[in-house]
Design a protein around this motif. Structure first.
Motif, PDB file in Angstrom:
ATOM      1  N   ASP A  87      22.568  -6.469 155.742  1.00  0.00           N
ATOM      2  CA  ASP A  87      23.678  -6.027 156.583  1.00  0.00           C
ATOM      3  C   ASP A  87      23.893  -6.962 157.774  1.00  0.00           C
ATOM      4  OD1 ASP A  87      24.598  -3.697 155.222  1.00  0.00           O
ATOM      5  OD2 ASP A  87      22.786  -2.655 155.858  1.00  0.00           O
ATOM      6  N   ILE A  88      22.908  -7.802 158.074  1.00  0.00           N
ATOM      7  CA  ILE A  88      23.052  -8.806 159.130  1.00  0.00           C
ATOM      8  C   ILE A  88      23.621 -10.061 158.489  1.00  0.00           C
ATOM      9  CG2 ILE A  88      21.830 -10.156 160.871  1.00  0.00           C
ATOM     10  CD1 ILE A  88      19.722  -7.966 160.953  1.00  0.00           C
ATOM     11  N   SER A  89      24.716 -10.567 159.003  1.00  0.00           N
ATOM     12  CA  SER A  89      25.486 -11.623 158.331  1.00  0.00           C
ATOM     13  C   SER A  89      24.653 -12.846 157.968  1.00  0.00           C
ATOM     14  CB  SER A  89      26.677 -12.036 159.205  1.00  0.00           C
ATOM     15  OG  SER A  89      26.227 -12.503 160.477  1.00  0.00           O
ATOM     16  N   ILE A  90      23.749 -13.240 158.831  1.00  0.00           N
ATOM     17  CA  ILE A  90      22.963 -14.447 158.570  1.00  0.00           C
ATOM     18  C   ILE A  90      21.997 -14.254 157.396  1.00  0.00           C
ATOM     19  CG2 ILE A  90      21.046 -13.905 160.127  1.00  0.00           C
ATOM     20  CD1 ILE A  90      21.039 -16.821 160.974  1.00  0.00           C
ATOM     21  N   PHE A  91      21.661 -12.984 157.087  1.00  0.00           N
ATOM     22  CA  PHE A  91      20.746 -12.684 155.980  1.00  0.00           C
ATOM     23  C   PHE A  91      21.474 -12.058 154.789  1.00  0.00           C
ATOM     24  CE2 PHE A  91      17.819 -12.210 159.735  1.00  0.00           C
ATOM     25  CZ  PHE A  91      17.116 -13.385 159.502  1.00  0.00           C
ATOM     26  N   GLY A 115      18.116  -2.317 158.930  1.00  0.00           N
ATOM     27  CA  GLY A 115      18.961  -1.127 158.857  1.00  0.00           C
ATOM     28  C   GLY A 115      19.194  -0.509 160.217  1.00  0.00           C
ATOM     29  N   LEU A 116      18.145  -0.512 161.051  1.00  0.00           N
ATOM     30  CA  LEU A 116      18.291   0.055 162.400  1.00  0.00           C
ATOM     31  C   LEU A 116      19.228  -0.796 163.260  1.00  0.00           C
ATOM     32  CD1 LEU A 116      14.644   1.147 163.344  1.00  0.00           C
ATOM     33  CD2 LEU A 116      16.559   2.610 162.685  1.00  0.00           C
ATOM     34  N   VAL A 117      19.075  -2.114 163.159  1.00  0.00           N
ATOM     35  CA  VAL A 117      19.874  -3.017 163.992  1.00  0.00           C
ATOM     36  C   VAL A 117      21.343  -3.011 163.574  1.00  0.00           C
ATOM     37  CG1 VAL A 117      20.247  -5.432 164.631  1.00  0.00           C
ATOM     38  CG2 VAL A 117      17.927  -4.499 164.557  1.00  0.00           C
ATOM     39  N   ALA A 118      21.587  -3.123 162.263  1.00  0.00           N
ATOM     40  CA  ALA A 118      22.956  -3.239 161.773  1.00  0.00           C
ATOM     41  C   ALA A 118      23.609  -1.893 161.502  1.00  0.00           C
ATOM     42  CB  ALA A 118      22.987  -4.101 160.509  1.00  0.00           C
ATOM     43  N   GLY A 119      22.791  -0.854 161.379  1.00  0.00           N
ATOM     44  CA  GLY A 119      23.339   0.471 161.110  1.00  0.00           C
ATOM     45  C   GLY A 119      23.911   0.621 159.715  1.00  0.00           C
ATOM     46  N   GLY A 120      23.493  -0.242 158.781  1.00  0.00           N
ATOM     47  CA  GLY A 120      23.998  -0.173 157.416  1.00  0.00           C
ATOM     48  C   GLY A 120      22.987   0.434 156.458  1.00  0.00           C
ATOM     49  N   GLU A 137      25.119 -18.950 157.597  1.00  0.00           N
ATOM     50  CA  GLU A 137      25.935 -17.887 157.020  1.00  0.00           C
ATOM     51  C   GLU A 137      26.724 -18.381 155.809  1.00  0.00           C
ATOM     52  OE1 GLU A 137      28.328 -16.399 160.161  1.00  0.00           O
ATOM     53  OE2 GLU A 137      26.734 -15.148 161.034  1.00  0.00           O
ATOM     54  N   LYS A 138      27.236 -19.624 155.887  1.00  0.00           N
ATOM     55  CA  LYS A 138      27.996 -20.171 154.765  1.00  0.00           C
ATOM     56  C   LYS A 138      27.099 -20.453 153.566  1.00  0.00           C
ATOM     57  CE  LYS A 138      31.845 -22.267 157.310  1.00  0.00           C
ATOM     58  NZ  LYS A 138      32.566 -23.531 157.652  1.00  0.00           N
ATOM     59  N   SER A 139      25.857 -20.808 153.824  1.00  0.00           N
ATOM     60  CA  SER A 139      24.892 -21.065 152.739  1.00  0.00           C
ATOM     61  C   SER A 139      23.905 -19.895 152.675  1.00  0.00           C
ATOM     62  CB  SER A 139      24.156 -22.391 152.983  1.00  0.00           C
ATOM     63  OG  SER A 139      25.060 -23.454 153.169  1.00  0.00           O
ATOM     64  N   SER A 140      24.443 -18.706 152.525  1.00  0.00           N
ATOM     65  CA  SER A 140      23.626 -17.490 152.662  1.00  0.00           C
ATOM     66  C   SER A 140      22.516 -17.381 151.627  1.00  0.00           C
ATOM     67  CB  SER A 140      24.527 -16.249 152.586  1.00  0.00           C
ATOM     68  OG  SER A 140      25.235 -16.224 151.348  1.00  0.00           O
ATOM     69  N   LEU A 141      22.797 -17.794 150.378  1.00  0.00           N
ATOM     70  CA  LEU A 141      21.766 -17.684 149.346  1.00  0.00           C
ATOM     71  C   LEU A 141      20.632 -18.668 149.592  1.00  0.00           C
ATOM     72  CD1 LEU A 141      20.860 -16.261 146.811  1.00  0.00           C
ATOM     73  CD2 LEU A 141      22.178 -17.908 145.459  1.00  0.00           C
ATOM     74  N   ILE A 142      20.978 -19.890 150.009  1.00  0.00           N
ATOM     75  CA  ILE A 142      19.951 -20.887 150.341  1.00  0.00           C
ATOM     76  C   ILE A 142      19.130 -20.406 151.534  1.00  0.00           C
ATOM     77  CG2 ILE A 142      19.552 -23.257 151.123  1.00  0.00           C
ATOM     78  CD1 ILE A 142      22.053 -24.072 149.622  1.00  0.00           C
TER      79      ILE A 142
END
Length: 257
Positions: A69-73, A58-63, A10-15
């Motif tokens: 919308d999922i923090s790890i991605f 979108g279905l999982v995160a509802g965003g 999550e901290k290195s999200s772009l990598i």
């Protein structure tokens, strides 16, 4: 342990996004080789998988941002944004050889313009047939029928809804897959056997991945020639679709956007 790994990703999200997309592309090319013997290009499979994963996200995160919308991605939202997209377009254009295009003559150059306009018109007609009346939305879908890169560029420039931009990407992907599958089937009938013919074909079809995959299944030696004019096609589409072609649609539709 899992929490620690998740925190690092999550901290290195772009990598993380680059690694995830790289893995997805690698898997797509493996699927292309094993299941279609290379006839369906790996990039088309990767895009299709990306669209499916965005829908699942979108279905999982509802965003409204798919996997982002999922923090790890979350890094995918940056990687897939306008900045990296435009950088990729510019990088692709610099890879083309203008001198080689001039050697192909005016017919090859003209095929690029004809291909962009023809694809745009077909896409715009389909958009109108499905009930779209806004000039910007019609132009975005028409641009998507050119390629799945021209569609988002046009939609962003005209400020249309993300759902319409996604539809333009789907239109471009469909065209890419059809060109990949159809090229080896019609190559003999249309005389697609020389570099000059490949340049004209790439200019008319425009989708770089579709043309490259189709020509690879026909004759690998023709791939660089078709891909070169297809690359110029993307650049011309990005110039014409949100400007001249949009103004023409707006004039015909008669609506203010």
């Amino acid at each position: 342990m899992i929490d620690v790994i998740t925190e690092v990703l999550e901290k290195s999200s772009l990598i993380t996004a680059f690694a995830f997309v790289g893995l997805l592309v690698w898997l797509s090319y493996r699927v292309s080789d094993k299941l279609s013997n290379g006839r369906i290009h790996g990039s088309a499979i990767a895009i299709a998988l990306g669209l499916v994963l965005a829908w699942i996200g979108g279905l999982v995160a509802g965003g409204s941002m798919g996997l982002a919308d999922i923090s790890i991605f979350a890094g995918i939202g940056i990687m897939g944004g306008a900045m990296f997209r435009d950088f990729a377009i510019v990088a692709t254009a610099f890879g083309a050889d203008a001198a080689a295009l001039r050697e192909a003559g005016w017919i090859a150059a003209l095929s690029v313009v004809i291909g962009v306009v023809l694809s745009f018109v077909v896409g715009a007609i389909v958009a109108v047939a499905f009930g779209y009346t806004d000039a910007a939305e019609i132009s975005t879908i028409g641009a998507g029928a050119a390629t799945y890169i021209v569609g988002p560029v046009t939609g962003t420039a005209l400020g249309v809804d993300s759902a319409v931009i996604a539809l333009s990407v789907a239109a471009g992907l469909t065209k890419s897959v059809l060109v990949m599958i159809g090229t080896p089937l019609v190559a003999g009938r249309i005389g697609l056997t020389t570099p000059h013919a490949a340049m004209i074909y790439g200019g008319l079809m425009g989708t770089t991945s579709g043309v490259a995959g189709g020509l690879a299944a026909t004759d690998p030696k023709l791939v660089p020639y078709g891909a070169m004019t297809a690359t110029f096609y993307t650049g011309v589409g990005c110039l014409l679709a949100p400007s001249i072609l949009y103004l023409v649609v707006r004039m015909i539709i008669g609506t203010e956007t």
